[in-house]
Enzyme design. Structure first.
Site, short mmCIF file in Angstrom:
data_model
loop_
_atom_site.label_atom_id
_atom_site.label_comp_id
_atom_site.label_asym_id
_atom_site.label_seq_id
_atom_site.Cartn_x
_atom_site.Cartn_y
_atom_site.Cartn_z
N SER A 62 0.95 -1.26 -0.03
CA SER A 62 0.01 0.06 0.03
C SER A 62 0.87 1.29 -0.03
CB SER A 62 -0.68 -0.17 1.19
OG SER A 62 -1.49 1.11 1.64
N TYR B 61 -2.20 -0.08 10.16
CA TYR B 61 -2.10 -0.60 8.78
C TYR B 61 -0.96 -0.10 8.22
CZ TYR B 61 -4.04 -1.01 4.14
OH TYR B 61 -4.30 -1.31 2.79
#
Ligand code: NAD
Length: 263
Positions: free
Chosen positions: A141, A156
């Site tokens: 990501s 995250y």
């Protein structure tokens, strides 16, 4: 890719589903692994309709060591040893660190990083057994490299930073065995994950707001589609990417290339 066994984790939705269907359209034998048994089996049915040589739904939690080993065994039994694996299953839970319950921190790291490690470990073991090498793609990501302006991304972002480090490490360790390991870096992609944590009643308005933000903030002026990430992943999984390992393929509409800094 025709007749090749390919396993996709988190294959029941979003990016994983799009990768399954893209591989199916190329005649692959696809394993659809997901913690959501119903989604896995409905995507496996779709895969057969898209031209897959075979399709197997596998109900599995990637953070469960035994279950991941069993999932690879099931894949090997029905589809053959997987020559291509997309380690993609993930979740997002956002809180500022001082409000983050430790259980949430652990859950994100357990699924996104440890679950991805378990998937890669079984994939490497299977590829070493055949001696034919293979290709592994991990979903990272932008938060592995940049802070989210919305904040609250400690768990995250840490998990995806770990994924990116793991990709480089595995790429080096197994290159001599013909096993390539790369990361795909999706930007803001229009999947159910974008609306994680919102009540159904709030979702339509939130989606509109996300589309508005995307028009303003993403250089290409829109969210990405899961199929656009699938195109990058299928390329990395295929022999067309035979000289690519340890790399990150960023598919984010220019998001990380842009700096908000005007000075
Ligand atoms: P999604 O929610 O549509 O799909 C995720 C899938 O993973 C779901 O089917 C879910 O059931 C499955 N899953 C969750 N926990 C699991 C577990 N423990 N074991 C097995 N399966 C599990 O989301 P998506 O957007 O398709 O996300 C796929 C990957 O892409 C994730 O790793 C996510 O972090 C990453 N990603 C998404 C975006 C985005 O904007 N959508 C951006 C960057 C990275």
């Amino acid at each position: 890719m025709r007749d090749r066994a390919i396993l996709v984790t988190g294959g029941g939705s979003g990016i994983g589903r799009a990768v399954v269907l893209a591989c199916a359209a190329r005649g692959a034998r696809v394993g659809v692994l997901d913690i959501d048994a119903l989604s896995a089996s409905s995507v496996a049915d779709e895969a057969l309709a898209h031209g897959a040589a075979d399709a197997l739904a596998i109900n599995c939690d990637v953070s469960d060591e035994r279950a991941v080993a069993d999932a690879f065994a099931a894949c090997e039994n029905q589809l053959g040893s997987p020559a291509a694996v997309h380690a993609n299953a993930g979740i997002e839970i956002n809180h500022p660190a001082h409000l983050m319950p430790y259980e949430d921190w652990q859950r994100v790291l357990r699924i996104n990083l440890s679950g991805l490690f378990l998937t890669c470990r079984e994939a490497v073991r299977a590829m070493l057994r055949t001696g034919h090498g293979g290709s592994i793609v991990c979903t990272s990501s932008p938060s592995a490299f940049t802070g989210f302006s919305g904040g609250g991304n400690a768990a995250y972002g840490s998990s995806k930073g770990g994924v990116s480090a793991l990709v480089r490490s595995l790429a080096i360790d197994y290159a001599r065995h013909g096993i390539r390991v790369n990361a795909v870096v999706p930007g803001a992609i229009d999947t159910p994950m974008l609306l994680t944590g919102l009540a159904v009643a709030e979702q339509a308005a939130a989606h509109d707001a996300i589309l508005r933000d995307a028009r303003e903030q993403i250089p290409l002026g829109r969210l990405g589609r899961p199929e656009e990430i699938a195109a990058a992943v299928t390329w990395l999984l295929s022999d067309d990417a035979s000289y690519v390992t340890g790399s990150h393929l960023v598919c984010d509409g220019g998001l990380t290339a842009r700096s908000a800094n005007t000075f």
